[in-house]
Design an enzyme around this catalytic site. Structure first.
Site, PDB file in Angstrom:
ATOM      1  N   SER A 106       0.828  -1.207   0.000  1.00  0.00           N
ATOM      2  CA  SER A 106       0.000   0.000   0.000  1.00  0.00           C
ATOM      3  C   SER A 106       0.858   1.252   0.000  1.00  0.00           C
ATOM      4  O   SER A 106       0.367   2.329  -0.324  1.00  0.00           O
ATOM      5  CB  SER A 106      -0.895   0.017   1.226  1.00  0.00           C
ATOM      6  OG  SER A 106      -1.716  -1.121   1.225  1.00  0.00           O
ATOM      7  N   HIS A 127      -1.080  -2.287  -7.332  1.00  0.00           N
ATOM      8  CA  HIS A 127      -1.791  -2.048  -6.065  1.00  0.00           C
ATOM      9  C   HIS A 127      -3.300  -2.140  -6.265  1.00  0.00           C
ATOM     10  O   HIS A 127      -3.918  -1.220  -6.811  1.00  0.00           O
ATOM     11  CB  HIS A 127      -1.386  -0.671  -5.513  1.00  0.00           C
ATOM     12  CG  HIS A 127      -1.975  -0.365  -4.178  1.00  0.00           C
ATOM     13  ND1 HIS A 127      -2.291   0.908  -3.767  1.00  0.00           N
ATOM     14  CD2 HIS A 127      -2.329  -1.177  -3.151  1.00  0.00           C
ATOM     15  CE1 HIS A 127      -2.802   0.860  -2.549  1.00  0.00           C
ATOM     16  NE2 HIS A 127      -2.830  -0.386  -2.155  1.00  0.00           N
ATOM     17  N   GLU A 139      -3.512   0.787  -8.965  1.00  0.00           N
ATOM     18  CA  GLU A 139      -2.397   1.711  -9.177  1.00  0.00           C
ATOM     19  C   GLU A 139      -1.192   0.904  -9.663  1.00  0.00           C
ATOM     20  O   GLU A 139      -0.752  -0.028  -8.974  1.00  0.00           O
ATOM     21  CB  GLU A 139      -2.030   2.441  -7.881  1.00  0.00           C
ATOM     22  CG  GLU A 139      -3.073   3.448  -7.437  1.00  0.00           C
ATOM     23  CD  GLU A 139      -2.724   4.119  -6.102  1.00  0.00           C
ATOM     24  OE1 GLU A 139      -3.061   5.307  -5.933  1.00  0.00           O
ATOM     25  OE2 GLU A 139      -2.136   3.462  -5.217  1.00  0.00           O
ATOM     26  N   ASN A 177      -3.559   6.410  -1.193  1.00  0.00           N
ATOM     27  CA  ASN A 177      -3.281   6.372   0.247  1.00  0.00           C
ATOM     28  C   ASN A 177      -2.582   7.640   0.736  1.00  0.00           C
ATOM     29  O   ASN A 177      -2.713   7.996   1.916  1.00  0.00           O
ATOM     30  CB  ASN A 177      -2.490   5.123   0.612  1.00  0.00           C
ATOM     31  CG  ASN A 177      -3.375   3.886   0.523  1.00  0.00           C
ATOM     32  OD1 ASN A 177      -4.599   3.991   0.540  1.00  0.00           O
ATOM     33  ND2 ASN A 177      -2.769   2.722   0.403  1.00  0.00           N
TER      34      ASN A 177
HETATM   35  N1  LIG Z   1      -5.909  -4.434   3.787  1.00  0.00           N
HETATM   36  C1  LIG Z   1      -6.077  -3.627   2.762  1.00  0.00           C
HETATM   37  O1  LIG Z   1      -7.076  -2.907   2.675  1.00  0.00           O
HETATM   38  C2  LIG Z   1      -5.066  -3.587   1.647  1.00  0.00           C
HETATM   39  C3  LIG Z   1      -5.397  -2.933   0.452  1.00  0.00           C
HETATM   40  C4  LIG Z   1      -4.471  -2.919  -0.602  1.00  0.00           C
HETATM   41  C5  LIG Z   1      -3.230  -3.523  -0.439  1.00  0.00           C
HETATM   42  N2  LIG Z   1      -2.925  -4.142   0.748  1.00  0.00           N
HETATM   43  C6  LIG Z   1      -1.607  -4.738   0.881  1.00  0.00           C
HETATM   44  O2  LIG Z   1      -1.719  -6.147   0.796  1.00  0.00           O
HETATM   45  C7  LIG Z   1      -0.685  -6.738   1.612  1.00  0.00           C
HETATM   46  C8  LIG Z   1      -1.330  -7.675   2.613  1.00  0.00           C
HETATM   47  O3  LIG Z   1      -2.213  -6.929   3.427  1.00  0.00           O
HETATM   48  P1  LIG Z   1      -3.425  -7.613   4.217  1.00  0.00           P
HETATM   49  O4  LIG Z   1      -4.296  -6.528   4.707  1.00  0.00           O
HETATM   50  O5  LIG Z   1      -4.003  -8.717   3.396  1.00  0.00           O
HETATM   51  O6  LIG Z   1      -2.609  -8.225   5.453  1.00  0.00           O
HETATM   52  P2  LIG Z   1      -2.978  -9.423   6.429  1.00  0.00           P
HETATM   53  O7  LIG Z   1      -2.235  -9.161   7.684  1.00  0.00           O
HETATM   54  O8  LIG Z   1      -4.457  -9.628   6.478  1.00  0.00           O
HETATM   55  O9  LIG Z   1      -2.359 -10.671   5.656  1.00  0.00           O
HETATM   56  C9  LIG Z   1      -0.976 -10.799   5.445  1.00  0.00           C
HETATM   57  C10 LIG Z   1      -0.673 -12.265   5.204  1.00  0.00           C
HETATM   58  O10 LIG Z   1       0.731 -12.390   4.975  1.00  0.00           O
HETATM   59  C11 LIG Z   1       1.127 -13.586   5.585  1.00  0.00           C
HETATM   60  N3  LIG Z   1       2.575 -13.537   5.753  1.00  0.00           N
HETATM   61  C12 LIG Z   1       3.297 -12.883   6.671  1.00  0.00           C
HETATM   62  N4  LIG Z   1       4.609 -13.077   6.446  1.00  0.00           N
HETATM   63  C13 LIG Z   1       4.704 -13.864   5.340  1.00  0.00           C
HETATM   64  C14 LIG Z   1       5.794 -14.411   4.608  1.00  0.00           C
HETATM   65  N5  LIG Z   1       7.046 -14.203   4.965  1.00  0.00           N
HETATM   66  N6  LIG Z   1       5.508 -15.157   3.515  1.00  0.00           N
HETATM   67  C15 LIG Z   1       4.226 -15.381   3.154  1.00  0.00           C
HETATM   68  N7  LIG Z   1       3.158 -14.893   3.808  1.00  0.00           N
HETATM   69  C16 LIG Z   1       3.408 -14.146   4.888  1.00  0.00           C
HETATM   70  C17 LIG Z   1       0.334 -13.645   6.885  1.00  0.00           C
HETATM   71  O11 LIG Z   1       0.279 -14.958   7.393  1.00  0.00           O
HETATM   72  C18 LIG Z   1      -1.034 -13.160   6.393  1.00  0.00           C
HETATM   73  O12 LIG Z   1      -1.808 -14.235   5.899  1.00  0.00           O
HETATM   74  C19 LIG Z   1       0.077  -5.588   2.277  1.00  0.00           C
HETATM   75  O13 LIG Z   1       1.220  -5.280   1.526  1.00  0.00           O
HETATM   76  C20 LIG Z   1      -0.936  -4.457   2.221  1.00  0.00           C
HETATM   77  O14 LIG Z   1      -0.340  -3.189   2.233  1.00  0.00           O
HETATM   78  C21 LIG Z   1      -3.819  -4.212   1.793  1.00  0.00           C
END
Ligand SMILES: NC(=O)c1ccc[n+]([C@@H]2O[C@H](COP(=O)([O-])OP(=O)(O)OC[C@H]3O[C@@H](n4cnc5c(N)ncnc54)[C@H](O)[C@@H]3O)[C@@H](O)[C@H]2O)c1
Length: 272
Positions: A106, A127, A139, A177
């Site tokens: 993000s 993104h 994005e 963001n």
């Molecule tokens: N939550 C949102 O609204 C949103 C929106 C757009 C982008 N993102 C991006 O998506 C990504 C994930 O965010 P999220 O909200 O799904 O997080 P989350 O915490 O819900 O999930 C993250 C996942 O990554 C896993 N993980 C951690 N370390 C790991 C590793 N070394 N190898 C493999 N898996 C691993 C965890 O077990 C978990 O399942 C981030 O980069 C975030 O910025 C999130």
């Protein structure tokens, strides 16, 4: 986010290898996708044949090596630069030379992820927004190191997923963001300082600005830990006091109030 992006890609005809650290987690994610597709069929939003085809395109795995021949790998792991750098370095080792390595971060610096590989010209940000199957924007983030071909491929992928793509330079927060999170952070500040209640803050922004959700409900949807990581990354990049995370947000994360994913955040989800 990983599950949502996999659903979008598979629905739009892409073969998806869904990799988690454990095979059981990958299997559970595909089982959840199957359930979600069945619900969509039940509600008449999806044809049964399309649901079956979507599911048949997703292969769950616990092995990084199973990504070797993918054209594009889009990582969705926790918003932590050190974790993502390690992952990019490992992906660089196992993936074919032609593979583009992309991040759904993000706000973290994509250039640093590119430099953790020996293929910085084939690394970029793609993104998606939450929930990925619903939100129409992607994005495409261009680090200084990326080739025009990589950015064109990333844009083509986003469009093939049925999304509108915008291109942005690799700067913390990108477009959405950088504009959204100072607003969300300031909503927490209004709550913390007792200027208004949770419900009145959310009602005000829905009724007064026509936003579909109030800011505190948005924070719960995004995840308070992910939100804090985004706000901290903005502060790290710009050192602007307006980007300094409000103490209440940090304390809620420490206490395990992460929003919907933990069952409670600004709102209680334990009964839903
Ligand atoms: N939550 C949102 O609204 C949103 C929106 C757009 C982008 N993102 C991006 O998506 C990504 C994930 O965010 P999220 O909200 O799904 O997080 P989350 O915490 O819900 O999930 C993250 C996942 O990554 C896993 N993980 C951690 N370390 C790991 C590793 N070394 N190898 C493999 N898996 C691993 C965890 O077990 C978990 O399942 C981030 O980069 C975030 O910025 C999130």
């Amino acid at each position: 986010m990983g599950a949502g992006v996999a659903e979008v890609a598979a629905k739009t005809g892409h073969e998806v290898v869904l990799r988690s650290r454990k095979q059981a987690t990958a299997d559970a994610t595909v089982a959840a996708l199957e359930k979600s597709l069945a619900k969509q069929v039940e509600k008449g939003k999806l044809e049964e044949g399309d649901a079956k085809e979507t599911l048949s395109r997703v292969t769950p795995t616990g092995h990084l090596g199973d990504l070797a021949n993918c054209d594009l790998v889009l990582e969705n792991v926790v918003e932590d630069l050190a974790v993502k750098k390690d992952l990019f370095s490992d992906l660089d080792q196992v993936c074919d030379d032609h593979t583009i390595l992309a991040t759904n971060t993000s706000t973290l610096p994509v250039t640093e992820l590119a430099m953790a590989t020996a293929r910085p010209d084939r690394v970029c940000g793609i993104h998606f927004f939450n929930p990925a199957p619903v939100m129409t924007l992607v994005e495409v983030v261009r680090p200084m190191t990326a080739s025009d071909e990589t950015i064109a491929s990333a844009r083509a992928f986003a469009e093939a997923c049925g999304k509108t793509a915008v291109e942005v330079k690799d700067q913390a927060g990108f477009i959405v963001n950088a504009l959204l999170f100072p607003y969300l952070n300031n909503a927490v500040k209004l709550l913390e300082t007792g200027v208004a209640t949770r419900d009145d803050i959310d009602s005000a922004m829905k009724g007064g600005c026509g936003f579909p959700m109030g800011p505190l409900a948005v924070l719960d949807l995004v995840g308070l830990d992910t939100s804090l990581a985004i706000i901290d990354a903005l502060y790290d990049e710009f050192r602007d006091p307006n980007y300094a995370a409000v103490p209440l947000l940090r304390r809620m994360v420490s206490a395990g109030y992460l929003g919907r994913k933990s069952g409670a955040g600004f709102y209680d989800y334990s009964k839903s």
